[in-house]
Design a protein around this motif. Structure first.
Motif, PDB file in Angstrom:
ATOM      1  N   HIS A   1      40.734  30.840  32.590  1.00 29.95           N
ATOM      2  CA  HIS A   1      40.295  31.590  33.766  1.00 29.95           C
ATOM      3  C   HIS A   1      40.358  33.098  33.491  1.00 29.95           C
ATOM      4  O   HIS A   1      39.406  33.838  33.752  1.00 29.95           O
ATOM      5  CB  HIS A   1      41.162  31.215  34.976  1.00 29.95           C
TER       6      HIS A   1
ATOM      7  N   HIS B   1      37.395  36.454  33.096  1.00 31.97           N
ATOM      8  CA  HIS B   1      37.382  37.833  33.608  1.00 31.97           C
ATOM      9  C   HIS B   1      37.021  38.800  32.473  1.00 31.97           C
ATOM     10  O   HIS B   1      36.293  39.768  32.691  1.00 31.97           O
ATOM     11  CB  HIS B   1      38.739  38.208  34.201  1.00 31.97           C
TER      12      HIS B   1
ATOM     13  N   CYS C   1      39.274  37.345  43.560  1.00 35.36           N
ATOM     14  CA  CYS C   1      39.481  36.062  42.888  1.00 35.36           C
ATOM     15  C   CYS C   1      40.727  35.385  43.432  1.00 35.36           C
ATOM     16  O   CYS C   1      41.786  36.000  43.515  1.00 35.36           O
ATOM     17  CB  CYS C   1      39.620  36.263  41.382  1.00 35.36           C
TER      18      CYS C   1
ATOM     19  N   HIS D   1      45.989  33.096  37.073  1.00 36.02           N
ATOM     20  CA  HIS D   1      45.753  33.868  35.849  1.00 36.02           C
ATOM     21  C   HIS D   1      47.043  34.038  35.060  1.00 36.02           C
ATOM     22  O   HIS D   1      48.123  33.978  35.640  1.00 36.02           O
ATOM     23  CB  HIS D   1      45.226  35.271  36.207  1.00 36.02           C
TER      24      HIS D   1
END
Ligand SMILES: [Zn+2]
Length: 230
Positions: free
Chosen positions: A97, A101, A195, A199
């Motif tokens: 994930h 980004h 989001c 993370h």
């Protein structure tokens, strides 16, 4: 109404909770470490009490989480349970994930879709194929993982988000709305996006990445797929 513990600490692997509702194989608890399918990220698996959680989905409201149990489970309202996520799988999802980004910051084009799985992750871009160069993308995302950038989660109001449309890279992976506030994930100097996913704390934790494939999935969908490098 569950307390979503993964939002403030995505590294939590387990928690104690009480069963609030049972609907078929779907169980709601008062607090959870299970991330539900959303924002392109797969739902968590693990255990709830003695039973396997085979998938996690969002319920009718923003903070309602459905833990989908294996067939034959017999949960009851009021039962105290211990929840454990499959941590190795979740950690891979967190690494992938966060990698997306980085990919989104490297490829300067609108994002039209995305998906994060255990073994690979992709973003779709509205861009010409010839502008997607495998070696360049790979070198740039690996420079960002090697640099060890911290990631920071913060909250803004829905109104603040509406005033900053640049913070939502794609509606298809947009964070949930309607709670009055939206979470941002900032990688200072690299990326700032609305989001709701999980993370890693630092991009170094992602490790080396490879661009597995660049493929056209349609006129406005040029798909770049990342995997962990061997
Ligand atoms: Zn994210």
């Amino acid at each position: 109404m569950a307390e979503l513990l993964f939002r403030d600490d995505p590294y939590l692997k387990s928690c104690e909770a009480t069963i609030l509702a049972v609907n078929g194989n779907a169980v709601e608890v008062d607090r959870t470490v299970f991330y539900p399918l959303g924002g392109g990220q797969a739902g968590d698996t693990g255990t709830l009490g003695h039973w396997r959680v085979v998938d996690t989905r969002k319920g009718a409201t923003g903070d309602s989480i459905l833990h989908l149990l294996e067939p034959g489970a017999a949960p009851e309202v009021g039962m105290p349970v211990t929840l454990h996520i499959d941590w190795e799988r979740r950690h891979r999802l967190m690494r992938y994930h966060t990698a997306l980004h980085l990919l989104g910051s490297v490829v300067k084009a609108p994002v039209t879709g995305g998906r994060i799985g255990e073994d690979k992750a992709h973003l779709d871009f509205d861009i010409e194929m010839e502008r997607l160069v495998k070696d360049e993308i790979e070198a740039q995302v690996n420079a960002l993982t090697a640099a060890g950038h911290a990631t920071v989660a913060k909250w803004i109001t829905d109104a603040e988000l509406d005033a900053r449309p640049d913070l939502v890279r794609t509606m298809s992976v947009a964070p949930p709305r309607g709670e009055g506030r939206v979470r941002l994930l900032e990688i200072p100097g690299v990326d700032l996006q609305a989001c709701g996913g999980t993370h890693v704390k630092n991009t170094a934790e992602i490790g080396r990445l490879a661009v597995a494939r660049i493929r056209s999935e349609g006129k406005r969908n040029k798909r770049v797929t990342l995997t962990f490098a061997q």
